[in-house]
Each structure stands twice: as C-alpha cells, then as structure tokens.
Enzyme design. Structure first.
Site, PDB file in Angstrom:
ATOM      1  N   SER A   1       1.006  -1.328   0.133  1.00  0.00           N
ATOM      2  CA  SER A   1      -0.469  -0.479   0.118  1.00  0.00           C
ATOM      3  C   SER A   1       0.838   1.236   0.334  1.00  0.00           C
ATOM      4  O   SER A   1       2.028   0.989   0.309  1.00  0.00           O
ATOM      5  CB  SER A   1      -0.975   0.053   1.093  1.00  0.00           C
ATOM      6  OG  SER A   1      -1.558  -1.320   1.542  1.00  0.00           O
TER       7      SER A   1
ATOM      8  N   GLY B   1      -2.251  -0.598  -3.423  1.00  0.00           N
ATOM      9  CA  GLY B   1      -1.275   0.459  -3.466  1.00  0.00           C
ATOM     10  C   GLY B   1      -1.082   2.114  -4.244  1.00  0.00           C
ATOM     11  O   GLY B   1       0.022   2.883  -3.711  1.00  0.00           O
TER      12      GLY B   1
ATOM     13  N   GLU C   1      -6.428  -2.453  -7.043  1.00  0.00           N
ATOM     14  CA  GLU C   1      -7.827  -3.028  -6.385  1.00  0.00           C
ATOM     15  C   GLU C   1      -7.529  -1.676  -5.749  1.00  0.00           C
ATOM     16  O   GLU C   1      -6.861  -1.339  -4.368  1.00  0.00           O
ATOM     17  CB  GLU C   1      -7.173  -3.999  -5.647  1.00  0.00           C
ATOM     18  CG  GLU C   1      -7.828  -5.220  -6.902  1.00  0.00           C
ATOM     19  CD  GLU C   1      -7.185  -6.688  -5.789  1.00  0.00           C
ATOM     20  OE1 GLU C   1      -6.804  -6.126  -4.704  1.00  0.00           O
ATOM     21  OE2 GLU C   1      -7.497  -7.709  -6.419  1.00  0.00           O
ATOM     22  N   SER C   2      -7.620  -0.319  -5.967  1.00  0.00           N
ATOM     23  CA  SER C   2      -7.553   1.052  -4.914  1.00  0.00           C
ATOM     24  C   SER C   2      -8.831   1.484  -4.128  1.00  0.00           C
ATOM     25  O   SER C   2      -9.532   2.222  -4.107  1.00  0.00           O
ATOM     26  CB  SER C   2      -7.156   2.231  -6.295  1.00  0.00           C
ATOM     27  OG  SER C   2      -6.127   1.405  -7.252  1.00  0.00           O
ATOM     28  N   GLY C   3      -8.455   0.629  -2.982  1.00  0.00           N
ATOM     29  CA  GLY C   3      -9.545   1.054  -2.309  1.00  0.00           C
ATOM     30  C   GLY C   3      -9.491   2.224  -1.412  1.00  0.00           C
ATOM     31  O   GLY C   3     -10.042   3.495  -0.973  1.00  0.00           O
TER      32      GLY C   3
ATOM     33  N   TYR D   1      19.222  23.476  40.890  1.00  0.00           N
ATOM     34  CA  TYR D   1      19.458  23.323  41.987  1.00  0.00           C
ATOM     35  C   TYR D   1      17.992  23.149  42.540  1.00  0.00           C
ATOM     36  O   TYR D   1      17.638  22.311  43.215  1.00  0.00           O
ATOM     37  CB  TYR D   1      19.717  24.246  43.505  1.00  0.00           C
ATOM     38  CG  TYR D   1      21.492  24.275  42.991  1.00  0.00           C
ATOM     39  CD1 TYR D   1      21.696  23.806  43.353  1.00  0.00           C
ATOM     40  CD2 TYR D   1      22.433  25.597  42.709  1.00  0.00           C
ATOM     41  CE1 TYR D   1      23.150  23.827  44.361  1.00  0.00           C
ATOM     42  CE2 TYR D   1      23.553  25.780  42.537  1.00  0.00           C
ATOM     43  CZ  TYR D   1      23.939  24.831  43.725  1.00  0.00           C
ATOM     44  OH  TYR D   1      25.235  25.132  43.834  1.00  0.00           O
TER      45      TYR D   1
ATOM     46  N   CYS E   1      -9.332   4.950  29.132  1.00  0.00           N
ATOM     47  CA  CYS E   1      -8.018   4.831  30.866  1.00  0.00           C
ATOM     48  C   CYS E   1      -7.001   3.988  30.053  1.00  0.00           C
ATOM     49  O   CYS E   1      -6.635   3.049  30.767  1.00  0.00           O
ATOM     50  CB  CYS E   1      -8.980   4.131  31.376  1.00  0.00           C
ATOM     51  SG  CYS E   1     -10.447   5.030  32.285  1.00  0.00           S
TER      52      CYS E   1
ATOM     53  N   TYR F   1     -10.290   2.030   6.312  1.00  0.00           N
ATOM     54  CA  TYR F   1      -9.607   1.183   7.642  1.00  0.00           C
ATOM     55  C   TYR F   1      -9.801   1.490   8.490  1.00  0.00           C
ATOM     56  O   TYR F   1     -10.304  -0.089   9.945  1.00  0.00           O
ATOM     57  CB  TYR F   1      -7.831   1.008   7.079  1.00  0.00           C
ATOM     58  CG  TYR F   1      -7.241   0.547   6.284  1.00  0.00           C
ATOM     59  CD1 TYR F   1      -7.994  -1.123   5.752  1.00  0.00           C
ATOM     60  CD2 TYR F   1      -6.668   1.096   5.223  1.00  0.00           C
ATOM     61  CE1 TYR F   1      -7.638  -1.852   4.228  1.00  0.00           C
ATOM     62  CE2 TYR F   1      -6.657   0.404   3.633  1.00  0.00           C
ATOM     63  CZ  TYR F   1      -6.749  -1.111   3.930  1.00  0.00           C
ATOM     64  OH  TYR F   1      -6.121  -1.588   2.845  1.00  0.00           O
TER      65      TYR F   1
END
Length: 728
Positions: A316, A353, A402-404, A467, A555, A599
């Site tokens: 990618s 990619g 496959e250019s997502g 100090y 948390c 993603y």
C-alpha cells in the site's frame, strides 16, 4: 532576558499578556513589607503587549489554510471558506461556489436538538460524502481512460473496490451504483465479504469483476463457484498452491467452469510499513516455482484455459511511479510467460497501492505521502504493461486495480469535540507562603534554596535548573517521610515551575481532552503510527494562540494524539471558550480528522466499551445550505457494546431494577428518588451512547425531557426493544 531579581511577590499578569522580561525569583532573605520590582521587571511590565491583539491582527482564513496545509492534503475536496470554517467541495475541481458545503453547518444540523431543527445525534460523528466518493471513482476511471487513449493501449481498465477498506453497506452499494457505467467491481478477502459482494453486484454491471482473494477453504471456494453460477463475473485468485486442488475438485462437483487467477510473489517491494507484505518473503502469493506447478496441474486436468488473471501487490501507499513501474514490468513479464505456457490470460490485476497524500508534502520518501497524481499513476501502469507486451508480441491485457484507500479515504470526515484543556498555571508566591515553605525545609533543602537564589542573581540559569531539581527531590523525600506538608510540597512545585517559566523552559503545550476514543476511531494512529490531518473545522479566521496535544476518554496512556502531519509534536489550537462563546456554536470547539475513510472504521475496536460514532450521509443539494442529510444513524448505545462482549443488557437491567426495589422506598422519601425513577434512569443509561453527553440541558436520573430520551434510542427499533417501562 533580565537577571532574576530579589522580589518576593512576583507580578501575576492578566491572562493573554506577553512580557519582554518576567517577574523575579523570591529571595530566602527577609524582604521589605512592600517590595518594589527591579528596574528590569518594571520595564518589562511597561512593555507588556496584549496577546489577543497581537495574535488577532492581520490573520485571515487563507493563513489558517496555509498553517494547516489544507490546500496540500485537502485539494480538491476541502478548503477554508471566508467565514473561517472548513468547506467541502463535493465535486472536486468542478464544484461551483454555490455548491460548497460548510462543514460546521452540517455538524450543527446533526447535533442540534430536534426541538431546534437538528437531528439530535451525539458526537463523535462521521460525515459521509457520497458525492466525493462518486468523484473519486470517476477521477480514477478517467485517469486510466486517458492513459489508455494517449498511449495507444489496445485494451481497457476495469477496477474493483476492495471491501476490506470500508465494508459499510451504503459505501459498498454507492460504489457499485456509481461504478456501474464503467463496469466497476468488488474484491473480497473473506467469506462474509464475498457474501456482501455477491449481493451488491447483483445490482451492478454484469461485466463487473468479483475478485476473490484471501486464504480459502472449501466453503469459500464453493461460494465463489456459486457466484459464477449466478452469472457474476467471478475470479478465484489462488493465494496458496494447495487451493488449486480444491478449485479443481469443487468445480467438477458443482459443474462450474471456474475462472482462475494466481497471485504472484514479486521480487519488487518497497520499504516501510506498507511494503512489508510484498517481496519474496511476503505473506501472500505464489513463487515462480509454485506458479509453474499450478500451470502443470491445470494443464494435466484440462483446465489451463481457466487460468486468466495474474494478480500481484507490492504494498500500500506506493511512494513513487518509478517503483510502481518496476513492479508492473516484472508482473507483465510473468503474464507474458503464462501466455507462452498456454494459459488463456486476459487480465493483469495490479492490486492496491495507489496512495494518497496525507500531509500535502507531495513526497515520495514518506509512508504518508506520494509524489504522483492519479494521471501519473495510471500512465505509469499503462506504459509499463504496453512496453513488455509489445516486446513479447502479446495482446494487451485488460487492466484491473484494487485501489481502496484512494477511493474511500476522502469521502468521510470524523468530527469530535474538545471537552476541556489543561492550563499550566504558576501560582503566585507570597512572602508568607515563602516563609512557611522555608521553615519546613531540611538543612540540605535549605542549602539548595540558597544556592538556587544565588545562581538566579548571577544569571546562571542552567545552574538554577540543577538546584531546582535537587530541591524538589529533597522535598519529595521529606514529604514521603512525613516531615513536609502537602501545602509546602505544592509551594515547591510552584517555585520550580516559576523558575522554568522565567528561564523559558516551561512546557507551552496544553492537553486538550476530546470526546473520542483513539482506539475505536483512529486505530491506525495507535497501532502503526499512521498520521492523519487533524484541524479545527471552525474559527479559522482567528489565529490559533496555543499548541496542544489531544487526549481521549479511554483509561489508557496510549489514548492520545501527540504526533501530527509535518513532523509536528503538537497542533496549533485556539483557546477554549465558555458557554455563549465562539461563532454562534455555544463555545463548542470542533475538530475534524480527514482522509480516514479507509480502514479506520473496519479496524476500530471497543476498548473501554466505547462504540463507533454517529453517522450522517450528506449530499449536495440546491437548498439554502447547499446540502441535504439523506441518512442519519446514532452511534452504538451502551447496551449495544455490552452485547458485543456477550453481556445481556436486558438481564443486567432487571438485576439492577430488583436491587433498586429492595433497597429504595417506593415514594423515594429519604433516598432522593424512588426505585421507579432510578429504574427509568438506568434504562436510559443502557440506551445512551458511551461518550460524554455535553448538552447544556439537564438529563439524568432526576429529569430527562422526552426529546432527549427519544434521541438516545434507535427510532427503528420495535416496541419491545425500546424497553417500554422507560416511559412509564
């Protein structure tokens, strides 16, 4: 910087003022009752300049756009308008001025109460932009069409969308609908993805490809063969050599002639995180030796003509067209060899990619940027394949990608709100407070204090810090031993902070607490250090006066964002304002994360049981605000996320309700509430989102308006699911 003078009561300036010099360090010696600042400090006070005036003059939205690099990463879909708000350009460069959408108006429409004309959705919020999605698809297709035509390429481009990037139903359905005219298809990498792809493509072009990637078992391959029986243009891509045996066996049983592809492990790969799955040692694909064995096996069973597609993926976010062309050329050589061996090859699938520029730097040496345009990417692919095929006298194959990431990243914006900000305050040191501190110091700590004062008088600021550290450590030890009080320890902290401030080494970075979970909504930042552009979506006509990092609700110490595009460790931000404050939004401070449409939603978990954001789907329209909300969905409730972890909210509620009946009187006398009102409040909590509710109106166990309750529940749920007792 002037020397630190002997002055017990340092001047405390009003907020928002910058001095040429600073007030001085207190002396351990007795001081006058009415101390007078030194000449240097007096001069500094006289030259004080109001910060608000200094930072507000000559600032405009264009300067904010430059500061946040909006024209780099945002073009052509995002800009800053004359009101100082982020503006959406839904059709990219073809967007007319009257078609631009003010993002702040979208957020207000989504989050305002329904009684005020809003949708009552709680933040965080994802704003989906189907017009941008459509434009991305059309731009990708146009780039390849142009490359095919200008290079005399004798076939065509036909892309697929890898649904793993964002499996949201409406995203996938939009892509199939928008891409139907140019035969755009889908790629699946698992059985559920294959099922959704099959269903969606029933409404797509009959020529659209359904590419089946990923590891496969008998059920996966059977589904893919059934898809072919249903007249879907399905290709089974072999990721492992043994998969060919399953394909041969199952295709015979189901009487389906399959179309088969092979994924090749190329030698070409790129460095960095996104190239780690490529190369000879990559996770997926077949080596040259394995491909040859597959060819022989298919030939042996009379199915070599079924082998029609070559697939590869070099990683990618491919950073440059030079690397891209190198990988495509290697794959084209393999393609031509397969033709020579007798396979009926038709398609080269170059995989994913195609990168996007997350930081606007147009750099080829970064995981978050690329040095090429869509047109340059397409041209590099077409030229590389054409050159190899012409040299080998092989017919030009159909090109597929496959250019997502490049398709869906721009189409959604994550909006979240800053709840509060920490402000580092240096407490004023009075003569009484100083004397109280000194009296409690040990002999060693007292010596450190005297040395600190002497170093300050000499202007030896590095010695002052030494100090300071020693003094603080001795006082901490005294506190642990019980010989120093909490007030004295706080005074020491204040004294040391003051010294750091005077020397110019105090940390100017504030922490902004945001109503968000990084783990749920920006998991790639936490997991792999992926950077996304994050900016305020309003107040961009004002100069940001502070620097900040973002801390989420979880948390967890990792629940923060402290790295930003451009290599920055902080983000320019505006001062938080109170109610009735800024820009007519009640003092709210909204931030947006952009380019996160790929993603992030698919990878997000439920750490601390924070669920996903609310979602609105916004299309351009000719209405008064240039947009229409076509779909609005509240985020998952507390009950929803509990159910994901196998809890049963209805049973949990019943347990708590019975507990209330046992320990509270029916009339509520002496308890502040009856068990009935407590039960109503508990039920409401199960239905509300896990995030903070920042509305100004009260909504708790004692009172909650009907409007607030209705917004917190799913309007499509049945009466039983609404837990009817809540309205009792």
């Amino acid at each position: 910087m002037p020397a630190l003078a002997c002055y017990v009561d340092p001047a405390v300036l009003p907020p928002g003022y910058v001095l040429a010099g600073e007030p001085s360090l207190p002396s351990p010696d007795p001081c006058p009752t009415n101390p007078t600042p030194t000449t240097a400090v007096s001069a500094a006070l006289a030259s004080a300049v109001p910060m608000n005036d200094a930072i507000s003059s000559h600032w405009n939205p264009s300067l904010s756009a430059s500061l946040y690099k909006v024209d780099g990463w945002g073009a052509p879909y995002f800009s800053v308008n004359s009101s100082g708000n982020v503006s959406i350009r839904p059709y990219g460069t073809d967007t007319q001025p009257h078609q631009e959408i003010d993002l702040l108006k979208v957020v207000k429409k989504a989050s305002d109460p329904r009684s005020e004309g809003g949708l009552g959705l709680q933040l965080p919020l994802i704003v989906r932009l189907p017009d941008v999605l459509k434009n991305r698809l059309e731009s990708l297709q146009s780039a390849f069409d142009l490359a095919v035509h200008s290079n005399g390429y004798e076939s065509h481009y036909q892309g697929v969308y890898p649904v793993k990037c964002n499996q949201d139903r409406f995203v996938v359905e939009d892509i199939v609908k928008f891409g139907s005219g140019f035969r755009f298809g889908l790629e699946a990498g698992s059985k559920p993805e294959l099922l959704l792809a099959m269903s969606c493509l029933c409404k797509g072009s009959p020529e659209a490809l359904l590419v089946c990637n990923g590891f496969k078992d008998a059920e996966y391959i059977s589904l893919a063969l059934v898809a072919r029986k249903l007249a879907l243009n399905t290709v089974i891509v072999l990721e492992q050599e043994e998969e060919v045996d399953l394909v041969i066996d199952l295709s015979r049983r189901l009487a389906v002639r399959p179309v088969i592809g092979v994924r090749a492990k190329l030698r070409t790969k790129h460095s960095g995180h996104f190239g780690s799955t490529s190369g000879e040692k990559g996770k997926f694909g077949l080596t040259t030796t394995q491909i040859l064995r597959v060819v022989k096996k298919l030939e042996h069973v009379g199915m070599l003509e079924c082998l029609q597609l070559l697939h590869f993926h070099i990683g990618s976010q491919i950073p440059s067209t030079t690397l891209l062309a190198d990988g495509v050329s290697e794959a084209a050589q393999i393609y031509c060899e397969l033709v020579r061996l007798g396979a009926c090859m038709q398609v080269i699938d170059i995989g994913g990619g195609l990168g996007i520029d997350y930081d606007g730097s147009k750099s080829g040496g970064s995981d978050i940027s690329v040095s090429y345009s869509l047109e340059e990417y397409a041209s590099a692919v077409v030229q590389a394949v054409k050159f190899v095929c012409d040299r080998k006298a092989v017919k030009h194959p159909m090109l597929c990608s496959e250019s997502g990431r490049a398709i869906v990243s721009h189409h959604s914006v994550l909006i979240f709100e800053a709840v509060s900000a920490t402000v580092a305050e240096t407490p004023a040191m009075t003569s009484v407070g100083l004397q109280y501190l000194i009296e409690g110091l040990s002999e060693e700590a007292h010596a450190d204090y005297r040395n600190l004062s002497a170093a300050a008088m000499r202007g030896e600021y590095e010695t002052c810090l030494i100090y300071c550290d020693q003094l603080k450590q001795r006082c901490v030890e005294q506190f642990k031993e019980g010989s120093l009080g909490m007030e004295q320890l706080a005074s020491v902290d204040g004294l040391c902070d003051l010294v750091s401030k005077l020397i110019g080494l105090s940390d100017p970075i504030r922490t902004y607490h945001v109503n968000l979970s990084v783990f749920t909504s920006i998991p790639d930042f936490w997991g792999i250090g992926q950077l996304f552009p994050i900016i305020p979506i309003h107040r961009l006509d004002q100069r940001p006066g502070v620097k900040g990092i973002l801390s989420d609700l979880t948390c967890d110490s990792d629940g923060k964002i402290d790295k930003f595009i451009g290599g920055e460790s902080s983000l320019p931000l505006h001062e938080m304002e109170g109610e009735g404050g800024v820009s007519g939004v009640g003092g709210k401070y909204y931030l947006g994360m952009f380019l996160g449409g790929a993603y992030e939603e698919a990878l997000g978990g439920i750490h601390n049981l924070f669920g996903g954001p609310s979602v609105v789907r916004v299309s351009q329209s000719d209405g008064p605000h240039s947009f229409a909300v076509t779909r609005a969905v509240p985020g998952p409730s507390c009950g929803d996320v509990l159910r994901v972890m196998q809890h049963e909210p209805e049973l949990m509620f019943e347990t708590l309700k019975h507990r209330a009946e046992e320990f509270l009187h029916e009339d509520g006398i002496g308890n502040g509430m009856s068990h009935a009102s407590l039960a109503t409040g508990l039920a409401r909590s199960f239905h509300n989102m896990p995030y903070l509710m920042l509305q100004s109106s009260s909504c708790g166990y004692y009172y909650c308006g009907d409007d607030s309750y209705n917004l917190a529940t799913d309007p499509t749920a049945g009466e039983d699911e609404q837990w009817s007792f809540i309205c009792a």
